[in-house]
Design an enzyme around this catalytic site. Sequence first.
Site, PDB file in Angstrom:
ATOM      1  N   GLY A 139      52.918 -56.406  -5.069  1.00 41.65           N
ATOM      2  CA  GLY A 139      53.346 -56.376  -3.677  1.00 41.65           C
ATOM      3  C   GLY A 139      54.075 -55.142  -3.236  1.00 41.65           C
ATOM      4  O   GLY A 139      54.677 -55.133  -2.152  1.00 41.65           O
ATOM      5  N   VAL A 140      54.056 -54.046  -4.021  1.00 44.94           N
ATOM      6  CA  VAL A 140      54.783 -52.838  -3.620  1.00 44.94           C
ATOM      7  C   VAL A 140      53.858 -51.799  -2.989  1.00 44.94           C
ATOM      8  O   VAL A 140      54.309 -50.712  -2.639  1.00 44.94           O
ATOM      9  CB  VAL A 140      55.544 -52.217  -4.814  1.00 44.94           C
ATOM     10  CG1 VAL A 140      56.639 -53.129  -5.302  1.00 44.94           C
ATOM     11  CG2 VAL A 140      54.586 -51.891  -5.955  1.00 44.94           C
ATOM     12  N   LYS A 194      50.534 -50.710  -4.232  1.00 50.27           N
ATOM     13  CA  LYS A 194      49.737 -49.850  -5.125  1.00 50.27           C
ATOM     14  C   LYS A 194      48.288 -49.747  -4.624  1.00 50.27           C
ATOM     15  O   LYS A 194      47.716 -48.656  -4.569  1.00 50.27           O
ATOM     16  CB  LYS A 194      49.743 -50.434  -6.551  1.00 50.27           C
ATOM     17  CG  LYS A 194      51.117 -50.506  -7.182  1.00 50.27           C
ATOM     18  CD  LYS A 194      51.058 -50.940  -8.627  1.00 50.27           C
ATOM     19  CE  LYS A 194      50.495 -52.338  -8.804  1.00 50.27           C
ATOM     20  NZ  LYS A 194      51.334 -53.384  -8.182  1.00 50.27           N
ATOM     21  N   SER A 205      68.227 -53.511 -24.608  1.00 51.23           N
ATOM     22  CA  SER A 205      69.192 -53.031 -23.608  1.00 51.23           C
ATOM     23  C   SER A 205      70.298 -54.030 -23.297  1.00 51.23           C
ATOM     24  O   SER A 205      71.222 -53.704 -22.552  1.00 51.23           O
ATOM     25  CB  SER A 205      68.463 -52.644 -22.316  1.00 51.23           C
ATOM     26  OG  SER A 205      67.846 -53.776 -21.741  1.00 51.23           O
ATOM     27  N   LYS A 255      66.441 -51.781 -12.523  1.00 51.28           N
ATOM     28  CA  LYS A 255      67.601 -52.601 -12.868  1.00 51.28           C
ATOM     29  C   LYS A 255      68.714 -52.459 -11.825  1.00 51.28           C
ATOM     30  O   LYS A 255      69.386 -53.435 -11.482  1.00 51.28           O
ATOM     31  CB  LYS A 255      68.127 -52.205 -14.249  1.00 51.28           C
ATOM     32  CG  LYS A 255      67.184 -52.575 -15.391  1.00 51.28           C
ATOM     33  CD  LYS A 255      67.738 -52.095 -16.724  1.00 51.28           C
ATOM     34  CE  LYS A 255      66.803 -52.462 -17.870  1.00 51.28           C
ATOM     35  NZ  LYS A 255      67.314 -51.993 -19.173  1.00 51.28           N
TER      36      LYS A 255
END
Length: 812
Positions: free
Chosen positions: A391-392, A394, A712, A755
């Site tokens: 949904g960004v 592409k 991380s 993040k």
Amino acid sequence: MTDIDQKDKKIPELSTQESKAQEPIILQPQNPEVMVLDAIPIREGLLFPSTESVLSFGRQLSLNAIKNLGTSKKTVVLISQRDPQVNLPEAKDLFQVGTLAVVEKKLETDDNINALVKGISRVKIIRFISTSPKLVVEVEKLEETEENAEENKALVTHLQNEFRKAVHMGKPVEFLSFMKLMGGVTNGELIDQIASTLTISTEEKQELLETLDVTQRLKMVLSHLTHEIKVLEIEKDVVHKTQEKFDKHMRENILRERLKTIQKELGDIDDEEEAADDYQLKLGKLKLNTDLMAKIKKEIKRLRTMSQNNPESGYMRSWLDTVFELPWNKYSKSILEIEKAQKILDENHFGLEEVKDRILEYIAVLSLKQKNAKKEDQSLPTILCFVGPPGVGKTSIGKSIAQALGRKFIKVSLGGVKDESEIRGHRRTYVGAMPGKIISGMRQAKTMNPVFMLDEIDKIGSDYKGDPSAALLEALDPEQNNSFEDHYLDMPFDLSQVIFITTANTLDTIPPALKDRLEIIRYSGYTWEEKFHIAKDYLFEKVLKANGLSRKQISMSDEAITTIIHRYTREAGVRTLERTMSSIMRKAAKEIISKSKIKSIAVDAKVIREYLGPEKFDVEITEKDDVVGQATGLAWTSVGGEVLFIEVALTPGKGTIQLTGKLGDVMKESAQAAYTYVKANHAKLGIPPKVLKETDVHVHVPEGAVPKDGPSAGVTMTTAIVSAFTNIPVKRDVAMTGEVTLRGRVLRIGGLKEKSIGAHMAGSKTVLIPKDNERDIEKIPDIVKKDITFVPIADVAEVLALALTKKLKPLK
């Protein structure tokens, strides 16, 4: 019916004196129901009472009996053999129930006697008086029993109907016999006469002969007749289908020939010769190299010499049609203007500055190569791969690239593709063979230089049919794709001028060899401010049109859009945001149509709650209070960045650690490293060694159904463990990320931008990041940097100092 008693082996003929000498003395029985009669064995079949048949007698045993019949004494007993292979039957070879028959006529030939025999009644063999030179038996008549007249009447009617049905379906029965059966006969006679027409074995007929109860015999005959009708139905259906198929095939052939003749007269179609001429004309217009021309000419020549009824001609035509539909040496005129491309990208997409810059660089390189490079060095700079959450934008930005360059846009989805043939095509030896997705896309584009998007390249599978990703290696390699060979086409095709763009949600599933050929361009998720502008400037107009509304009928305030973003959606892209806005539009459309008084609706926060129900998400998802044993970490997923809460609980035990929350191996090792650091530095951290030795540690990461992995979360686990042992709360608005070593160093991590956006959406105010990631802060959106303080840290001690509400007191 004809039962034939064939001549197998003759009995030596006896002289008259011998015959008289061996003729047995037969005493007539005292019981009038008992009779002594000559008997004739029947090799196969039997004669039912009330039926007539022509029998042929050839064995000497039978001839002796039939010749002995005088002008008045014409009665004889017919007995069926158990085994038709026995030539000289004895008592054990014959059934015990036979038929009393009258020989009405007989005709002698060379070695045989043909006789017309009529069955009278059933008889039971009491004993065999003589077996040579002829059979002589003592018999008694058997009477039928008929008790249930009403049931028999119904069964007889059903039997007559079934028999009539069988005759109509083709069962062979003499017409006179059929008319007699349908006329006035007794129940027993009807059953026996129908039984004589059945195609059943001698044993089954003998069973009917031995059955004296009329009702039972009726049911048995009905069962056999029903079976024959089913067989007749199957035979009739098979014959009908075969004939129908044959007739249809003949009819289609005739009609096809007539249609072909009519179409040829009208000039609509050509025969093979004319088709070959047409292909030859098309070939003359193409500018191809010698090898390609020779191959196509060869196929056209084969088509010319081939019969039009040959099925291979259809396959050959399909192949030639595919070849001539490909855009050989046809190119779209590229528009390589940076300013125009910038304008188109800005009109269609908000934000994504890094992505847009890379695309403009790509266009600039294309422009320079077109101007300065030699003709033989016109290959494209690289293959782009857009990686980011759903949904960004592409896929949509691929369309914008095609629009900016003035080229055709082709999109092929590779999600779920497992067969290599879907990429490279099927070989022509297979029935239904077709070209692969790449050649099919080029055929659709009708140009040699389209923008070709391979969507969802990370979702390609593989099985026993091959690995599709391996088939893509040639197509996506600029050094090789100038001669890409599709299995169906079976000749090289130039893909060097195609702008290939691939999309993926993650790089983990892309094979290294394929990944090596791609230039990765990462998409991070949108900030809420970017989502606000996208919703206001792009999505609002889109959902209005999609739901048949206009700006006069509905308006949406900025507050409403902000409420939807914060309280009803939580995603990296804007797909759910668009669906939610569309849902509001549908409800508004329904209200406008159903209530005539309402002409327009102003959507605000109150209307949104009325339409969508209670809020799904809180504005901030961080804890309301500082909590002991819980720290906030940051995680990267294929759908964007998220916050990760890590909880630690202490219980009396032996100093072991337990990990839950569906953690991966790397994350488990990271937790072990964090716990070892705490034990190794217990004095600095103010934790008594006895407490460590007598306490079990349980580390849990909520949302246990979701798999989690990666190193991380090391600093987050360390902070939570120290907080639990020291009973000092962790600041609720502090989030952190970084890998921890056994010495307490904090190492660099990936995905900081995503993040950070996740931390911003969750409401964190301070984010602790590894010192080595300080250079990545400039890539973080300004709106995030405005609301969040990023603190680079190099050691766990710095993390604890900033994250805990109180300072640690080391042991003395």
